[in-house]
Design an enzyme around this catalytic site. Sequence first.
Site, PDB file in Angstrom:
ATOM      1  N   LYS A 112      27.885 102.234  11.504  1.00 51.34           N
ATOM      2  CA  LYS A 112      29.209 102.286  12.133  1.00 51.34           C
ATOM      3  C   LYS A 112      29.449 103.585  12.892  1.00 51.34           C
ATOM      4  O   LYS A 112      30.344 103.661  13.722  1.00 51.34           O
ATOM      5  CB  LYS A 112      30.305 102.057  11.089  1.00 51.34           C
ATOM      6  N   LYS A 193      24.080  92.677  12.233  1.00 50.77           N
ATOM      7  CA  LYS A 193      24.733  91.651  11.422  1.00 50.77           C
ATOM      8  C   LYS A 193      26.026  91.176  12.091  1.00 50.77           C
ATOM      9  O   LYS A 193      26.608  91.899  12.897  1.00 50.77           O
ATOM     10  CB  LYS A 193      25.012  92.169  10.016  1.00 50.77           C
ATOM     11  N   LYS A 196      33.202  91.551  11.291  1.00 54.84           N
ATOM     12  CA  LYS A 196      34.597  91.385  11.689  1.00 54.84           C
ATOM     13  C   LYS A 196      34.987  92.384  12.753  1.00 54.84           C
ATOM     14  O   LYS A 196      35.775  92.108  13.631  1.00 54.84           O
ATOM     15  CB  LYS A 196      35.497  91.629  10.472  1.00 54.84           C
TER      16      LYS A 196
HETATM   17  P1  ATP Z   1      33.573  95.081   8.960  1.00 54.37           P
HETATM   18  O1  ATP Z   1      32.882  94.944  10.283  1.00 54.37           O
HETATM   19  O2  ATP Z   1      35.017  95.489   9.089  1.00 54.37           O
HETATM   20  O3  ATP Z   1      32.821  95.920   7.975  1.00 54.37           O
HETATM   21  P2  ATP Z   1      32.481  92.766   7.688  1.00 54.37           P
HETATM   22  O4  ATP Z   1      32.305  91.518   8.452  1.00 54.37           O
HETATM   23  O5  ATP Z   1      31.290  93.605   7.423  1.00 54.37           O
HETATM   24  O6  ATP Z   1      33.647  93.600   8.386  1.00 54.37           O
HETATM   25  P3  ATP Z   1      33.498  93.271   5.030  1.00 54.37           P
HETATM   26  O7  ATP Z   1      34.953  93.148   4.736  1.00 54.37           O
HETATM   27  O8  ATP Z   1      32.916  94.632   5.220  1.00 54.37           O
HETATM   28  O9  ATP Z   1      33.183  92.360   6.306  1.00 54.37           O
HETATM   29  O10 ATP Z   1      32.679  92.540   3.881  1.00 54.37           O
HETATM   30  C1  ATP Z   1      33.193  91.448   3.121  1.00 54.37           C
HETATM   31  C2  ATP Z   1      32.049  90.717   2.445  1.00 54.37           C
HETATM   32  O11 ATP Z   1      31.307  89.955   3.418  1.00 54.37           O
HETATM   33  C3  ATP Z   1      31.033  91.654   1.795  1.00 54.37           C
HETATM   34  O12 ATP Z   1      30.654  91.110   0.549  1.00 54.37           O
HETATM   35  C4  ATP Z   1      29.873  91.666   2.759  1.00 54.37           C
HETATM   36  O13 ATP Z   1      28.652  91.933   2.108  1.00 54.37           O
HETATM   37  C5  ATP Z   1      29.922  90.255   3.311  1.00 54.37           C
HETATM   38  N1  ATP Z   1      29.347  90.187   4.665  1.00 54.37           N
HETATM   39  C6  ATP Z   1      29.810  90.827   5.770  1.00 54.37           C
HETATM   40  N2  ATP Z   1      29.079  90.520   6.848  1.00 54.37           N
HETATM   41  C7  ATP Z   1      28.103  89.673   6.425  1.00 54.37           C
HETATM   42  C8  ATP Z   1      27.032  88.992   7.083  1.00 54.37           C
HETATM   43  N3  ATP Z   1      26.825  89.140   8.376  1.00 54.37           N
HETATM   44  N4  ATP Z   1      26.229  88.174   6.338  1.00 54.37           N
HETATM   45  C9  ATP Z   1      26.452  88.028   5.012  1.00 54.37           C
HETATM   46  N5  ATP Z   1      27.444  88.634   4.331  1.00 54.37           N
HETATM   47  C10 ATP Z   1      28.274  89.447   5.015  1.00 54.37           C
HETATM   48 MG    MG Z   2      31.429  95.466   6.435  1.00 58.24          MG
END
Ligand code: ATP
Ligand code: MG
Length: 330
Positions: A112, A193, A196
Amino acid sequence: PKTIFSGIQPTGSVHIGNYFGAIENWVKLQENGENVIWSIVDMHAITLQHNSTELKENILKLTAVLLACGIDPNKSILFQQSSVSMHAELSWILACLTTMPRLAHQPQYKEKSQTLKDVPLGLYIYPILQTADILLYKATHVPVGEDQVQHIQLAEHLAQKFNTTYGETFPMPIAVINKDFGRIKSLRDPLQKMSKSESDTKSRLNLTDEPAVLLNKIKKAVTDFTSVVSYDPENRPGVSNLVSIHSMITGMSPEEICKEVKHLNTGQYKLFLADILIDKLNPIREKIQLYMNQPKYLQKVLHEGTQKAKDIAFKNWLEVKDKVGYGTPI
Ligand code: ATP
Ligand code: MG
């Protein structure tokens, strides 16, 4: 006794990586623990620049999404992190037990901070807050996506460090991974990956996306110039990501899928997969809409969850304070 804890950031629209990596598993695990706790981790959501109005909306929207996915407030506790101040207090104690080099190695910070000129300290120390989230409830099981494994290892390390410094207090938390596929990748860059917080909305498939939007995003997903569908994440990350998504929806193995669709080229396969995904997400999207129309109810769920979370946290926090020496001799 089993205590299950996990969190999700209200940073944007929930995507299928969150769903298959975490939430789907949370719904199953509700039946399985003495304490089952899910947190909307809004304190983590301000580690990168945010907009206050959007954050408030996202907290409520995320509550609607989690309920629509099957999180049941009668079976598990759903609450907002910032309303339990002990998360911040415990994270200070843990920060005092952490070294800077250990944090520098954490993956999320590295990913990040790539595009940032100045890295906020909060982004750097956020795995400590994450550890506090887990330890405050003496969690034993932490169901997360594969991208979070190293953070849970830090939590394990800090639990151990606290125990050897101040005496046996915390059980070792272990990461519980839903599926063996690693993380779901971005549709625009299959080496990253799906996230969000990524600014390109075409990179992710949101639970709230209308069918036409899902179809369009899948059509535009980056693949390569080979037309057969095969599963080879090393050499063909784009098409393999689509097969992984397919596999997560249907439970079929990548090999079975490739065999089933061997008569389709990648362009045709995209349309085939879009249909399957749309069928899977339609009922969830409709439920999200229903919950979004009941903001008072969503607030009530969070409020009641906070009370329950506080009760558990407070007991553990008193023990921690005593062990650290926050008090006077009797
Ligand atoms: P951000 O970009 O704000 O970090 P994020 O999509 O990574 O958002 P988080 O809120 O950080 O989402 O994570 C919530 C859950 O979703 C965690 O358990 C994380 O491991 C899982 N997760 C996030 N992205 C992925 C992905 N691409 N594949 C599988 N699991 C994911
Ligand atoms: Mg995340």
